[in-house]
Scaffold this active site. Structure first.
Site, PDB file in Angstrom:
ATOM      1  N   GLU A  55       0.904  -1.274  -0.009  1.00 37.05           N
ATOM      2  CA  GLU A  55      -0.077   0.067   0.250  1.00 37.05           C
ATOM      3  C   GLU A  55       0.799   1.176  -0.121  1.00 37.05           C
ATOM      4  OE1 GLU A  55      -1.904  -2.783   3.080  1.00 37.05           O
ATOM      5  OE2 GLU A  55      -0.043  -2.507   1.948  1.00 37.05           O
ATOM      6  N   CYS A  88       0.369   0.012   7.689  1.00 35.50           N
ATOM      7  CA  CYS A  88      -0.323   0.407   6.397  1.00 35.50           C
ATOM      8  C   CYS A  88      -1.677   1.215   6.653  1.00 35.50           C
ATOM      9  CB  CYS A  88      -0.441  -0.605   5.477  1.00 35.50           C
ATOM     10  SG  CYS A  88       1.280  -1.540   5.170  1.00 35.50           S
ATOM     11  N   ALA A 157       5.957 -40.584  -6.182  1.00 33.96           N
ATOM     12  CA  ALA A 157       5.389 -41.128  -7.606  1.00 33.96           C
ATOM     13  C   ALA A 157       5.081 -42.463  -7.550  1.00 33.96           C
ATOM     14  CB  ALA A 157       6.675 -40.921  -8.383  1.00 33.96           C
ATOM     15  N   SER A 171      13.327 -48.067  -8.653  1.00 37.99           N
ATOM     16  CA  SER A 171      12.237 -47.031  -8.659  1.00 37.99           C
ATOM     17  C   SER A 171      12.470 -45.938  -9.775  1.00 37.99           C
ATOM     18  CB  SER A 171      11.960 -46.541  -7.716  1.00 37.99           C
ATOM     19  OG  SER A 171      12.914 -45.634  -6.973  1.00 37.99           O
ATOM     20  N   LEU A 207      19.348 -33.455  -3.673  1.00 35.33           N
ATOM     21  CA  LEU A 207      18.314 -32.662  -3.236  1.00 35.33           C
ATOM     22  C   LEU A 207      18.478 -31.080  -3.595  1.00 35.33           C
ATOM     23  CD1 LEU A 207      18.187 -33.927   0.626  1.00 35.33           C
ATOM     24  CD2 LEU A 207      17.024 -34.654  -1.268  1.00 35.33           C
ATOM     25  N   PRO A 272       8.367 -43.996   0.902  1.00 45.76           N
ATOM     26  CA  PRO A 272       7.068 -44.406   1.453  1.00 45.76           C
ATOM     27  C   PRO A 272       6.935 -44.292   3.094  1.00 45.76           C
ATOM     28  CG  PRO A 272       7.646 -45.797  -0.115  1.00 45.76           C
ATOM     29  CD  PRO A 272       8.876 -45.002   0.114  1.00 45.76           C
TER      30      PRO A 272
END
Length: 345
Positions: A55, A88, A157, A171, A207, A272
């Protein structure tokens, strides 16, 4: 007074502006100032901690007195506290704004109350316009403020018959390249990515969030949960961020510590057992299930025990989107029932 067409268009634009801001400790907020005739006279958005709020950013682009009688359209209720910047709500009052339209209420104990302050000052206030769209944009921040922990996405997945791996444990890859690219894009939006030590030892994941061969500019902090030691030459030790290790099975303690570190969103991608543990603990806000049109059979299920002994205790989900990704299908859902229901069938 109902929301006008000009105000509705202005809110759509304010959401677009909000998305320009960084994800972090502060919410992404956008603002549009409309003249009494409904024309756009200024725009603004929040650019990060310590910078002017949306704002104030918009008002700064106007000459003194130009906002008198105008309408401020803002994605989040104007704040009512003094932190690194002033309230604000007071800035809008001082600027002579006559009407404020906002989407989502501020959940903060200290920062909320802006709408009431505006009304007390004689300003007309309308809330709720495009609330769902704003909630989606700042879901991580809202969860962190309402629950005192990060927003948690649990991803897996699976084959069409619900398996995460073949009988021999292999996998890679159940899903195709489009689905894997989507995973990396979503990783790049998270504050942290969580796996268990079993995944680290079995798959040696980096990762990271990759865009093709390159890394995304933003990388999630790698987090490893479990008592087994991560090898010194593990790929994740070369991550741009220093990994965090938790030798515990107390997931609530882990997410509380991540919240204390300022992390507002986490991406659980640990196989899992870990995925099931987060769901069983009631720590799954969003589920991403990538489903491939293949059959594997066997007993390597995508989820294990999640604390559902009978159908009445099923964890109920609401599907937000069915998204085709090449030959695969992504199901995006959120939890609507995180505990047993007595008498259901």
């Amino acid at each position: 007074m109902a929301v006008t067409g000009a105000e509705r268009h202005a809110m759509t634009r304010a959401i677009e502006l909000a998305a320009r801001g960084p994800r972090g400790v502060n919410p992404q907020v956008g603002a549009v100032i409309l003249s009494p005739a409904g024309d756009v006279i200024a725009e603004g958005w929040h650019r990060g901690a310590g910078t002017p709020h949306a704002e104030v950013d918009a008002l700064s682009k106007l000459e003194d007195g130009a906002a008198r009688g105008a309408t401020a359209v803002v994605t989040l209720e104007p704040c009512n506290h003094t932190g690194r910047t002033g309230p604000c709500a007071l800035a809008l009052i001082n600027a002579g704004i006559a009407r404020v339209v906002y989407a989502e209420s501020d959940p903060g104990d200290a920062s909320s109350g802006g709408a009431e302050r505006l009304r007390t000052a004689g300003i007309e206030v309308q809330s709720g316009e495009q609330k769902d769209a704003v909630d989606t944009l700042i879901s991580d921040w809202l969860t962190a403020h309402r629950l005192g922990r990060p927003h948690i996405t649990v991803k897996w997945a699976q084959s069409l018959d619900g398996r995460a791996a073949a009988s021999d444990g292999t996998s890679q890859w159940i899903t195709g390249s489009d689905a894997r690219a989507d995973v990396h894009r979503r990783r790049s939006a998270a504050g942290a990515i969580i796996v268990g030590t079993g995944t680290v030892l079995a798959d040696d994941p980096a990762l990271t969030a990759r865009n093709g061969d390159a890394l995304y500019d933003h990388q999630p902090i790698p987090v490893v949960i479990g008592s087994r030691t991560t090898p010194e030459d593990a790929a994740l030790r070369s991550h741009p961020h220093e990994p965090l290790f938790y030798d515990t099975h107390d997931l609530h303690a882990v997410v509380a510590d991540l919240h204390a570190r300022g992390i507002q969103s986490v991406f659980v991608e640990g196989g899992p057992i870990l995925a099931s543990s987060f769901i069983a603990a009631g720590l799954a806000d969003r589920v991403l299930a990538y489903i491939a049109p293949v059959l594997l059979g066997g007993d390597r299920l995508a989820l294990t025990d999640i604390g559902v002994p009978t159908i009445g205790a099923a964890r109920r989900l609401a599907v937000d989107e069915w998204k085709p990704l090449g030959a695969d299908l992504l199901v995006i859902a959120h939890v609507i029932d995180d505990g047993p229901q007595e008498g259901t069938h």
